[in-house]
Scaffold this motif. Sequence first.
Motif, PDB file in Angstrom:
ATOM      1  N   ALA A 181     -29.851  11.404  46.688  1.00 35.74           N
ATOM      2  CA  ALA A 181     -30.095  11.163  45.269  1.00 35.74           C
ATOM      3  C   ALA A 181     -28.816  10.873  44.498  1.00 35.74           C
ATOM      4  O   ALA A 181     -28.870  10.323  43.387  1.00 35.74           O
ATOM      5  N   VAL A 182     -27.671  11.229  45.077  1.00 33.83           N
ATOM      6  CA  VAL A 182     -26.414  10.975  44.376  1.00 33.83           C
ATOM      7  C   VAL A 182     -25.985   9.523  44.508  1.00 33.83           C
ATOM      8  O   VAL A 182     -25.149   9.046  43.722  1.00 33.83           O
ATOM      9  N   ASN A 183     -26.515   8.793  45.474  1.00 37.52           N
ATOM     10  CA  ASN A 183     -26.053   7.423  45.705  1.00 37.52           C
ATOM     11  C   ASN A 183     -26.369   6.482  44.547  1.00 37.52           C
ATOM     12  O   ASN A 183     -25.511   5.678  44.163  1.00 37.52           O
ATOM     13  N   PRO A 184     -27.580   6.507  43.964  1.00 37.01           N
ATOM     14  CA  PRO A 184     -27.780   5.670  42.766  1.00 37.01           C
ATOM     15  C   PRO A 184     -26.831   6.039  41.631  1.00 37.01           C
ATOM     16  O   PRO A 184     -26.390   5.157  40.875  1.00 37.01           O
ATOM     17  N   ALA A 185     -26.527   7.327  41.519  1.00 42.19           N
ATOM     18  CA  ALA A 185     -25.582   7.727  40.480  1.00 42.19           C
ATOM     19  C   ALA A 185     -24.174   7.210  40.783  1.00 42.19           C
ATOM     20  O   ALA A 185     -23.437   6.796  39.884  1.00 42.19           O
ATOM     21  N   ILE A 186     -23.784   7.234  42.068  1.00 42.97           N
ATOM     22  CA  ILE A 186     -22.478   6.686  42.455  1.00 42.97           C
ATOM     23  C   ILE A 186     -22.415   5.199  42.155  1.00 42.97           C
ATOM     24  O   ILE A 186     -21.389   4.673  41.696  1.00 42.97           O
ATOM     25  N   LYS A 188     -23.929   3.620  39.756  1.00 45.87           N
ATOM     26  CA  LYS A 188     -23.707   3.459  38.307  1.00 45.87           C
ATOM     27  C   LYS A 188     -22.267   3.785  37.926  1.00 45.87           C
ATOM     28  O   LYS A 188     -21.689   3.151  37.034  1.00 45.87           O
ATOM     29  N   LEU A 189     -21.681   4.767  38.595  1.00 50.50           N
ATOM     30  CA  LEU A 189     -20.276   5.102  38.322  1.00 50.50           C
ATOM     31  C   LEU A 189     -19.358   3.951  38.701  1.00 50.50           C
ATOM     32  O   LEU A 189     -18.433   3.604  37.952  1.00 50.50           O
ATOM     33  N   LEU A 190     -19.604   3.345  39.842  1.00 47.02           N
ATOM     34  CA  LEU A 190     -18.780   2.211  40.277  1.00 47.02           C
ATOM     35  C   LEU A 190     -18.909   1.040  39.309  1.00 47.02           C
ATOM     36  O   LEU A 190     -17.918   0.371  38.980  1.00 47.02           O
ATOM     37  N   LYS A 191     -20.107   0.794  38.853  1.00 46.22           N
ATOM     38  CA  LYS A 191     -20.298  -0.302  37.904  1.00 46.22           C
ATOM     39  C   LYS A 191     -19.663   0.004  36.561  1.00 46.22           C
ATOM     40  O   LYS A 191     -19.155  -0.895  35.883  1.00 46.22           O
ATOM     41  N   HIS A 192     -19.697   1.272  36.175  1.00 42.39           N
ATOM     42  CA  HIS A 192     -19.130   1.643  34.871  1.00 42.39           C
ATOM     43  C   HIS A 192     -17.635   1.348  34.817  1.00 42.39           C
ATOM     44  O   HIS A 192     -17.129   0.850  33.800  1.00 42.39           O
ATOM     45  N   TYR A 193     -16.934   1.645  35.898  1.00 42.16           N
ATOM     46  CA  TYR A 193     -15.488   1.407  35.936  1.00 42.16           C
ATOM     47  C   TYR A 193     -15.130   0.086  36.590  1.00 42.16           C
ATOM     48  O   TYR A 193     -13.964  -0.177  36.852  1.00 42.16           O
ATOM     49  N   GLN A 194     -16.147  -0.730  36.898  1.00 44.59           N
ATOM     50  CA  GLN A 194     -15.965  -2.072  37.449  1.00 44.59           C
ATOM     51  C   GLN A 194     -15.182  -2.035  38.762  1.00 44.59           C
ATOM     52  O   GLN A 194     -14.326  -2.872  39.027  1.00 44.59           O
TER      53      GLN A 194
END
Length: 914
Positions: A181-186, A188-194
Motif C-alpha cells: 500500500a505504500v507504493n502508490p504513496a511513493i 506520488k512522492l516521486l512525482k511531487h519532487y519531480q
Amino acid sequence: MASPRSSGQPGPPPPPPPPPARLLLLLLLPLLLLLAPGAWGWARGAPRPPPSSPPLSIMGLMPLTKEVAKGSIGRGVLPAVELAIEQIRNESLLRPYFLDLRLYDTECDNAKGLKAFYDAIKYGPNHLMVFGGVCPSVTSIIAESLQGWNLVQLSFAATTPVLADKKKYPYFFRTVPSDNAVNPAILKLLKHYQWKRVGTLTQDVQRFSEVRNDLTGVLYGEDIEISDTESFSNDPCTSVKKLKGNDVRIILGQFDQNMAAKVFCCAYEENMYGSKYQWIIPGWYEPSWWEQVHVEANSSRCLRKNLLAAMEGYIGVDFEPLSSKQIKTISGKTPQQYEREYNNKRSGVGPSKFHGYAYDGIWVIAKTLQRAMETLHASSRHQRIQDFNYTDHTLGRIILNAMNETNFFGVTGQVVFRNGERMGTIKFTQFQGSEPPKDKTIILEQLRKISLPLYSILSALTILGMIMASAFLFFNIKNRNQKLIKMSSPYMNNLIILGGMLSYASIFLFGLDGSFVSEKTFETLCTVRTWILTVGYTTAFGAMFAKTWRVHAIFKNVKMKKKIIKDQKLLVIVGGMLLIDLCILICWQAVDPLRRTVEKYSMEPDPAGRDISIRPLLEHCENTHMTIWLGIVYAYKGLLMLFGCFLAWETRNVSIPALNDSKYIGMSVYNVGIMCIIGAAVSFLTRDQPNVQFCIVALVIIFCSTITLCLVFVPKLITLRTNPDAATQNRRFQFTQNQKKEDSKTSTSVTSVNQASTSRLEGLQSENHRLRMKITELDKDLEEVTMQLQDTPEKTTYIKQNHYQELNDILNLGNYTESTDGGKAILKNHLDQNPQLQWNTTEPSRTCKDPTEDINSPEHIQRRLSLQLPILHHAYLPSIGGVDASCVSPCVSPTASPRHRHVPPSFRVMVSGL
C-alpha cells in the motif's frame, strides 16, 4: 448448536463417547484448556460476559508469550481489544449477544500456530470468525485453509503482500494496510519532487521482494526510470557501490532494521549520504532502532556517529497508526480520546503501533456480525447466528459479504475494504530535516551573460564620449568660417565626428545579449551592430586617411605639377570606401547572414555548493562561412590601415598652415591601427568570457574614438581660444626653419661629394646671395599674388608669360648657382634688369586697393616673411639636389616664347589655399 450432520453437510467425525474411566478427566478438561499454552480464553481475554447473554465466539490467533519478539505486539493490542469489546457491549450493538473472544498463542511458529488453530476448532466452541494473524508465515498457512472451514479471518498486523492474493486467500481481510500500500504513496512522492530516476536496494526476503516487484509495476508507465535494481543477502556494500557507480541519487530500500544499519554504514563509506542523496526505506522500524541493532565486525569501522551521519535525511514510509483528524469515530470518541484511554488501560504493558488497527478490527467484527444477523432476520430461513458451524457455507458466505460491505470511520481512519485490503493512510517521516535532493546530477544550463554593473559603467563612459563628440561637432560647425577651422577641412572633420559617434553607438549593441533581449532580437542585433561598427570605422578612419593622403600627395610627389586637392575629392574617396563596405555587407547579408548560435561548454560545479552541475552556454553571432567573411573584411581594413600608417609616417614632419592638423591625424592613425590589432587578437582569445570580451572591445572603441577626436579638435580649440593668428604664423615659421635645416644638411652632404668645386661654389653662393637680395624687391607683388590666391582658392591666377618667364629664369639661376654638375653657370643678361611683373586677377577688391598702403608695416613684413621664405626655399632646393619645389606653381602659358623654354629646368611657383 446444530451438529454437522443436522445441516446435511459432511464434517469432521464427532469424538468417540468417553468411557466411564475418563469421566474425571473430562470434568477437569475445561480447567486444563484454560491452563494450556495454546488457549488463553477468558483468562487473558475480554471481560466476562453476563451469564444470561449467549456468546458469539471469535477465535483470536496471535503471539502472546514474552519469549517471542513479536509477542509484544499481541500483548500491546489487548488493552485496545478490551476497550472495543466494552464499548460494543455498552452500545448494545449485538443485543442479545456478546462477543466472546478466545485467544490462542501462535508463538510465531508454523507448527504451534497450526496446532492452536486446530485445537480451537476441535475443543472450543464454533467460532464465527478468526481475529488476528501477526506473523506472516503462520498467518498465510491458516488463511489458506479458511475456505474449507467457512471462516473469515481479520488481521490487524499482517502486512505481507503475499496475503493480497484473493484467489489463494479469499476469506482473508486485514485492517492494517499491506506493505504494497505504500507504493502508490511513493509514486506520488516521486512525482511531487519531480524525481524521474530511481534505484532499488532490496534484501533477499520474500516480503521485501514482493514489495519491490509491486513497486516496479506501479512505476511502469509513469515516466519514472528504475535505473538500477540491486539485492543482497548479508553484505549490502557491493550493491551500494553499484548504485553509486550508476549515479543513483534516489534509493528505494526494502530491508529490515538489522540490515538497515549495515546499509547505512556502507553508504557512509561510499559517501552516499547528505544533501545529494535521498534514502526511502520502511518506516515500521522500532523507535530508536539504530541503538538496538548490532553492527558486525566487518562494519566495525562504522561508529555510531558515522551511522547517524549516513542516516541524515532518510525518509521512512509507513501507514499512519492513528488518524490525525479530530472527529468522532464509530465509538463516539475521537482518535485522540481513544489514545488517552488506551494509554491509561495499558497499566505497564508496552504499547504496540497496531493497537488502533486491533481496536478498529473488533468494531469491524461487531458490524459484520450485526449485518449478518440483519440478513438472517430478513431471510425466510429463520436461522440464528449462533447456529453457525464450519460446514455451513450459506452462513459463511453471508458473513463474507457483510465483511466486504464494511465502511465506517475508525480511530485509524476510514475503514473500507477493496478485495480484502484496507485502504489506509500512508505517512512519510524524515529522520532529520533537509531539502529534497535531486534524483540525478542536475545539469543547469546557464547562459553566460554580460554583467549589468559592467554594462552600466561602460555605457556611462560611452555616453560621456558621445557628449564630447557632440560638443566637438558643435564647435566645428560654429567656427567653420574661422580661418583655423576652415584650413583643416571642416567637412572632413564632421565625418570624423560622425564615425566616432557611430563607433560609440555600437558599444550599446555589443552589450545586449540574451539576458536583455529575446533570441529574435539578438539575431537582429548581430547584423545591426556589425553594420554600424563597420560604417563608423570607415567613416572616421576614411576621413583621416583622405586628409593624410592629401598631405602626402602635395609634399611627397616631386614630379607633380599644379596640385589643388579640394574637399570634394576627399569626400569621393571616403564615399568609395563606404561603397566597398556596403557591397561586402550586402553580399554577406544576402548570401550568408549572421545567425544566433549557442555554444555549450564543459560542465562546471555550482559555485554556491548546490547539488547541480552548471553547463555554461554562450551566444555568438555566426554563420556558415564566418571565417571567409571575416577574412575579407579584415583584409580590406588591414590594407587600408597599413596604407594609412604608411602615409602617416611619410608625412610625420609636415606642419603647414593649410594642413595644420596633419601631425595629429597621423598620431590618430597609429593609435587606431595598433589598438585595433590588439583588440581583435585579445577579443578572439577571450570569446568564451563575454564580460572580458565586451570590456576589451568597448574600451578599444572608446579609446580609439576618444583619442582621435581629442587629437583632431583639442589643439584647434586651444589655439582658437588663445591666439589663432600667432599660432598660424609660428607654425609657418617652424616649417620654414625645418626646411632650412634640411637644406643645410643636404648642402653639406653635396659639398662633401665635390671637394674640387669648393672655391667655385663659394663664388656662386655669393652671386646667389646678391640675386636673392634683388628678388626681395618683388615682395610687394608676391604679397599681392599670395593674398589673392588664399582669398580665392577656387580661382587660379596666372603670371604673364614674358614677365613670369623672366622671374622663373631668375629663380633657376639662383638655384643653379648651388648645383654640383661641373660648375658651368650661364647667367642671363636680363637678370640684372628689374622685371616688371603684371598680374591678372578677377577679384575687384584687389584692383581697387589703396596704392598708398604701407607695405612695410609690421603686419606685412611678418606675412611676407612667413610666405616668402618657403617659396624661395623650394625654389632653390632642386638645384642643389633637394626636393622639387613643384608643390605650388601656376601653369605655364602655352604661348610662352621658345626663347625661354630651353632654360633647364623650369620651376613654377603657386600658393594654394586648401
